[in-house]
Design a protein around this motif. Structure first.
Motif, PDB file in Angstrom:
ATOM      1  N   THR A  93      33.584  36.260  58.078  1.00 21.12           N
ATOM      2  CA  THR A  93      34.933  35.987  57.590  1.00 21.12           C
ATOM      3  C   THR A  93      35.235  36.790  56.343  1.00 21.12           C
ATOM      4  OG1 THR A  93      34.848  33.733  58.472  1.00 21.12           O
ATOM      5  CG2 THR A  93      36.485  34.184  56.761  1.00 21.12           C
ATOM      6  N   ARG A  94      34.248  36.868  55.469  1.00 21.23           N
ATOM      7  CA  ARG A  94      34.427  37.626  54.227  1.00 21.23           C
ATOM      8  C   ARG A  94      34.606  39.113  54.524  1.00 21.23           C
ATOM      9  NH1 ARG A  94      36.904  37.109  49.910  1.00 21.23           N
ATOM     10  NH2 ARG A  94      35.735  36.908  48.008  1.00 21.23           N
ATOM     11  N   ARG A  95      33.792  39.637  55.421  1.00 21.83           N
ATOM     12  CA  ARG A  95      33.920  41.052  55.786  1.00 21.83           C
ATOM     13  C   ARG A  95      35.307  41.349  56.340  1.00 21.83           C
ATOM     14  NH1 ARG A  95      28.894  40.103  58.043  1.00 21.83           N
ATOM     15  NH2 ARG A  95      29.732  40.195  60.164  1.00 21.83           N
ATOM     16  N   ALA A  96      35.795  40.473  57.210  1.00 26.19           N
ATOM     17  CA  ALA A  96      37.114  40.689  57.808  1.00 26.19           C
ATOM     18  C   ALA A  96      38.210  40.618  56.747  1.00 26.19           C
ATOM     19  CB  ALA A  96      37.358  39.666  58.903  1.00 26.19           C
ATOM     20  N   GLN A  97      38.089  39.677  55.827  1.00 27.04           N
ATOM     21  CA  GLN A  97      39.100  39.535  54.779  1.00 27.04           C
ATOM     22  C   GLN A  97      39.148  40.777  53.899  1.00 27.04           C
ATOM     23  OE1 GLN A  97      38.407  37.159  51.144  1.00 27.04           O
ATOM     24  NE2 GLN A  97      40.088  35.855  51.873  1.00 27.04           N
ATOM     25  N   LEU A  98      37.992  41.249  53.471  1.00 24.84           N
ATOM     26  CA  LEU A  98      37.966  42.430  52.614  1.00 24.84           C
ATOM     27  C   LEU A  98      38.436  43.669  53.364  1.00 24.84           C
ATOM     28  CD1 LEU A  98      34.616  41.791  50.708  1.00 24.84           C
ATOM     29  CD2 LEU A  98      36.930  41.671  49.779  1.00 24.84           C
ATOM     30  N   ARG A  99      38.062  43.759  54.642  1.00 18.14           N
ATOM     31  CA  ARG A  99      38.520  44.888  55.448  1.00 18.14           C
ATOM     32  C   ARG A  99      40.049  44.918  55.508  1.00 18.14           C
ATOM     33  NH1 ARG A  99      35.380  44.082  59.420  1.00 18.14           N
ATOM     34  NH2 ARG A  99      36.794  42.862  60.739  1.00 18.14           N
ATOM     35  N   ALA A 100      40.654  43.742  55.651  1.00 20.33           N
ATOM     36  CA  ALA A 100      42.113  43.673  55.710  1.00 20.33           C
ATOM     37  C   ALA A 100      42.738  44.011  54.360  1.00 20.33           C
ATOM     38  CB  ALA A 100      42.539  42.281  56.159  1.00 20.33           C
TER      39      ALA A 100
ATOM     40  N   PHE B 196      41.496  45.874  51.795  1.00 16.14           N
ATOM     41  CA  PHE B 196      41.376  47.291  51.466  1.00 16.14           C
ATOM     42  C   PHE B 196      42.185  48.154  52.441  1.00 16.14           C
ATOM     43  CE2 PHE B 196      37.200  45.959  49.478  1.00 16.14           C
ATOM     44  CZ  PHE B 196      37.623  46.200  48.183  1.00 16.14           C
ATOM     45  N   GLY B 197      42.239  47.735  53.694  1.00 20.71           N
ATOM     46  CA  GLY B 197      43.000  48.485  54.687  1.00 20.71           C
ATOM     47  C   GLY B 197      44.483  48.511  54.371  1.00 20.71           C
ATOM     48  N   ARG B 198      44.998  47.410  53.858  1.00 18.83           N
ATOM     49  CA  ARG B 198      46.425  47.374  53.500  1.00 18.83           C
ATOM     50  C   ARG B 198      46.705  48.262  52.299  1.00 18.83           C
ATOM     51  NH1 ARG B 198      50.363  42.157  52.219  1.00 18.83           N
ATOM     52  NH2 ARG B 198      52.040  43.371  51.259  1.00 18.83           N
ATOM     53  N   ALA B 199      45.817  48.241  51.321  1.00 15.63           N
ATOM     54  CA  ALA B 199      46.029  49.041  50.113  1.00 15.63           C
ATOM     55  C   ALA B 199      45.809  50.523  50.358  1.00 15.63           C
ATOM     56  CB  ALA B 199      45.111  48.546  48.999  1.00 15.63           C
ATOM     57  N   TYR B 200      44.877  50.844  51.272  1.00 12.72           N
ATOM     58  CA  TYR B 200      44.525  52.249  51.538  1.00 12.72           C
ATOM     59  C   TYR B 200      44.524  52.483  53.048  1.00 12.72           C
ATOM     60  CZ  TYR B 200      42.967  51.824  46.710  1.00 12.72           C
ATOM     61  OH  TYR B 200      42.913  51.581  45.353  1.00 12.72           O
ATOM     62  N   PRO B 201      45.709  52.575  53.653  1.00 11.63           N
ATOM     63  CA  PRO B 201      45.791  52.681  55.121  1.00 11.63           C
ATOM     64  C   PRO B 201      45.143  53.930  55.695  1.00 11.63           C
ATOM     65  CG  PRO B 201      47.941  53.021  54.092  1.00 11.63           C
ATOM     66  CD  PRO B 201      47.032  52.520  53.027  1.00 11.63           C
TER      67      PRO B 201
ATOM     68  N   HIS C  31      50.712  45.866  46.584  1.00 14.57           N
ATOM     69  CA  HIS C  31      51.298  44.561  46.309  1.00 14.57           C
ATOM     70  C   HIS C  31      52.075  44.628  45.002  1.00 14.57           C
ATOM     71  CE1 HIS C  31      48.934  42.280  49.364  1.00 14.57           C
ATOM     72  NE2 HIS C  31      48.079  43.248  49.171  1.00 14.57           N
ATOM     73  N   THR C  32      52.753  43.551  44.673  1.00 11.91           N
ATOM     74  CA  THR C  32      53.404  43.410  43.375  1.00 11.91           C
ATOM     75  C   THR C  32      52.587  42.455  42.532  1.00 11.91           C
ATOM     76  OG1 THR C  32      55.614  43.815  44.280  1.00 11.91           O
ATOM     77  CG2 THR C  32      55.471  42.691  42.157  1.00 11.91           C
TER      78      THR C  32
ATOM     79  N   LEU D 266      35.252  48.100  42.647  1.00 12.84           N
ATOM     80  CA  LEU D 266      34.809  47.678  41.323  1.00 12.84           C
ATOM     81  C   LEU D 266      35.803  46.727  40.652  1.00 12.84           C
ATOM     82  CD1 LEU D 266      32.161  48.529  39.951  1.00 12.84           C
ATOM     83  CD2 LEU D 266      33.494  50.074  38.494  1.00 12.84           C
ATOM     84  N   TRP D 267      37.027  46.633  41.190  1.00 11.57           N
ATOM     85  CA  TRP D 267      38.025  45.734  40.614  1.00 11.57           C
ATOM     86  C   TRP D 267      37.800  44.323  41.140  1.00 11.57           C
ATOM     87  CZ3 TRP D 267      43.531  44.384  42.199  1.00 11.57           C
ATOM     88  CH2 TRP D 267      44.244  43.848  41.118  1.00 11.57           C
ATOM     89  N   GLN D 268      37.837  43.329  40.264  1.00 12.07           N
ATOM     90  CA  GLN D 268      37.438  41.969  40.624  1.00 12.07           C
ATOM     91  C   GLN D 268      38.518  41.142  41.313  1.00 12.07           C
ATOM     92  OE1 GLN D 268      35.936  39.874  37.222  1.00 12.07           O
ATOM     93  NE2 GLN D 268      34.655  41.561  36.551  1.00 12.07           N
ATOM     94  N   PHE D 269      39.759  41.593  41.302  1.00 15.46           N
ATOM     95  CA  PHE D 269      40.857  40.684  41.621  1.00 15.46           C
ATOM     96  C   PHE D 269      41.485  40.891  42.992  1.00 15.46           C
ATOM     97  CE2 PHE D 269      42.038  39.795  36.900  1.00 15.46           C
ATOM     98  CZ  PHE D 269      40.907  39.001  36.783  1.00 15.46           C
ATOM     99  N   TRP D 270      40.791  41.483  43.926  1.00 15.19           N
ATOM    100  CA  TRP D 270      41.369  41.687  45.254  1.00 15.19           C
ATOM    101  C   TRP D 270      41.692  40.364  45.956  1.00 15.19           C
ATOM    102  CZ3 TRP D 270      43.239  46.122  47.033  1.00 15.19           C
ATOM    103  CH2 TRP D 270      42.823  47.308  46.431  1.00 15.19           C
ATOM    104  N   ASP D 271      40.949  39.319  45.655  1.00 11.97           N
ATOM    105  CA  ASP D 271      41.154  38.035  46.338  1.00 11.97           C
ATOM    106  C   ASP D 271      42.546  37.457  46.127  1.00 11.97           C
ATOM    107  OD1 ASP D 271      38.669  38.067  47.372  1.00 11.97           O
ATOM    108  OD2 ASP D 271      37.989  36.216  46.454  1.00 11.97           O
ATOM    109  N   GLN D 272      43.207  37.816  45.040  1.00 10.14           N
ATOM    110  CA  GLN D 272      44.522  37.251  44.783  1.00 10.14           C
ATOM    111  C   GLN D 272      45.547  37.691  45.839  1.00 10.14           C
ATOM    112  OE1 GLN D 272      46.515  38.870  41.202  1.00 10.14           O
ATOM    113  NE2 GLN D 272      44.989  40.499  41.255  1.00 10.14           N
ATOM    114  N   PHE D 273      45.217  38.732  46.609  1.00 10.77           N
ATOM    115  CA  PHE D 273      46.118  39.203  47.647  1.00 10.77           C
ATOM    116  C   PHE D 273      45.852  38.556  48.997  1.00 10.77           C
ATOM    117  CE2 PHE D 273      45.706  43.301  45.057  1.00 10.77           C
ATOM    118  CZ  PHE D 273      46.743  42.946  44.221  1.00 10.77           C
ATOM    119  N   ALA D 274      44.750  37.803  49.116  1.00 13.39           N
ATOM    120  CA  ALA D 274      44.408  37.190  50.397  1.00 13.39           C
ATOM    121  C   ALA D 274      45.385  36.064  50.703  1.00 13.39           C
ATOM    122  CB  ALA D 274      42.979  36.641  50.355  1.00 13.39           C
ATOM    123  N   PRO D 275      45.751  35.868  51.989  1.00 11.04           N
ATOM    124  CA  PRO D 275      46.690  34.797  52.342  1.00 11.04           C
ATOM    125  C   PRO D 275      46.251  33.428  51.857  1.00 11.04           C
ATOM    126  CG  PRO D 275      46.364  36.259  54.196  1.00 11.04           C
ATOM    127  CD  PRO D 275      45.368  36.673  53.147  1.00 11.04           C
ATOM    128  N   ALA D 276      44.946  33.145  51.894  1.00 12.14           N
ATOM    129  CA  ALA D 276      44.448  31.831  51.480  1.00 12.14           C
ATOM    130  C   ALA D 276      44.592  31.603  49.986  1.00 12.14           C
ATOM    131  CB  ALA D 276      42.984  31.675  51.879  1.00 12.14           C
TER     132      ALA D 276
END
Length: 314
Positions: free
Chosen positions: A49-56, A58-63, A223-224, A290-300
């Motif tokens: 689940t974690r791999r899929a979330q991070l893949r999504a 990073f994929g959105r930020a760097y298509p 994102h904003t 290296l940036w810690q805050f990617w989780d804030q963009f996750a739907p959950a």
């Protein structure tokens, strides 16, 4: 990283904050860093689940990024989570040669020039890499450091409050720095600058829904982001010079803190913040994991408890 409370997490906390903390307090620092990295790799390997979330994310930020690069960023992200959260176990031992093996400070002349004005310095940093490492390093090098941080027990379990939070605060209070928290009387910030100290403040927020002071929206990572204007307003009101600090990797387990001056023409708080965000985007793009805050963009994350990045993790 945003986390959710669960009995299994409390069990992990007990293991980390007792036998592991005791071990890391005495083990070679290089061994500790390898151990933390192994924990990040194991986390990624065991959590589909974690791999899929991070893949999504990073994929959105760097298509345009391929699967191999996204996988590498995901690995870096989880490794950095454990290095950031657990290096507090050995920060008290970072002195002399041990310190120079872990971090180099680039741009100290810019900080020295700011302090020479006699009004302190607001040092705006980002949550890149182990984000408290530059604070400890600069303190060990003799700079009079003050950190403004967020320390919240909001949403934490009983074990989270009585074990994790209790011990983390105790270890952080032993840093070679004055610690000030946003829930306390903020006149201390002006006093710190008037005393000629270096005041470290985060320019990229908390990574959660918690907000203190005025924020402005900025486009970043697809994102904003709502980012705090406070550090830039404080520097202007106090008449203190302002510098940026970003942490980058300089090897497998070594880092370089880069101190930068704002560009010419950036004078108002809004202009200074815009300049900081431009540099933040540059450094995130150079090493996204290296940036810690990617989780804030996750739907959950929208429904997750608002828990301080500084206290909630592990």
């Amino acid at each position: 990283m945003i986390v959710h409370e669960h009995p299994a997490r409390d069990l992990l906390r007990l293991l980390i904050w007792y036998p592991l903390r005791w071990f890391c307090a005495r083990a070679p620092i290089a061994l500790n860093l390898r151990l933390f990295a192994a924990m990040g790799r194991l986390h990624l390997a065991l959590s589909g689940t974690r791999r899929a979330q991070l893949r999504a994310l990073f994929g959105r930020a760097y298509p345009a990024a391929d699967a191999a690069r996204i996988a590498a960023w995901s690995r870096t992200y989880l490794i950095n989570h454990y290095v950031d959260r657990l290096s507090v176990f050995h920060y008290h031992r970072l002195r002399g040669r041990a310190l120079s093996r872990v971090i180099e400070i680039a741009g100290r002349d810019r900080l020295d020039a700011a302090l020479a004005e006699g009004r302190g310095c607001v040092l705006v940093h980002a949550h890149l890499g182990p984000s408290q490492l530059p604070l400890v390093a600069l303190g060990r090098l003799g700079y009079p450091m003050t950190q403004l941080g967020l320390r919240s027990a909001r949403g934490l379990s009983f074990i989270g409050r009585r074990v994790q939070l209790h011990h983390r605060l105790r270890l952080e209070e032993a840093f070679p720095a004055e610690m000030i928290y946003v829930t306390r009387f903020q006149r201390q910030l002006y006093r710190s600058l008037a005393a000629g100290r270096v005041l470290m403040m985060a320019g990229d927020g908390t990574g959660t829904a918690e907000r203190y002071g005025h924020h402005l929206p900025h486009a970043c990572c697809g994102h904003t982001l709502e980012l705090p204007l406070g550090p830039f307003r404080l520097a202007q009101r106090a008449g203190a010079p302002l510098r940026f600090l970003f942490l980058v990797r300089d090897g497998a387990y070594r880092y370089r803190a880069v101190i930068e001056s704002p560009p010419p023409g950036a004078e108002t708080p809004e202009q200074l913040q815009q300049a900081f965000v431009a540099r933040l985007r540059h450094w995130i793009d150079s090493d996204p994991g290296l940036w810690q805050f990617w989780d804030q963009f996750a739907p959950a994350a929208a429904s997750a408890p608002s828990i301080s990045q500084s206290t909630a993790n592990t």
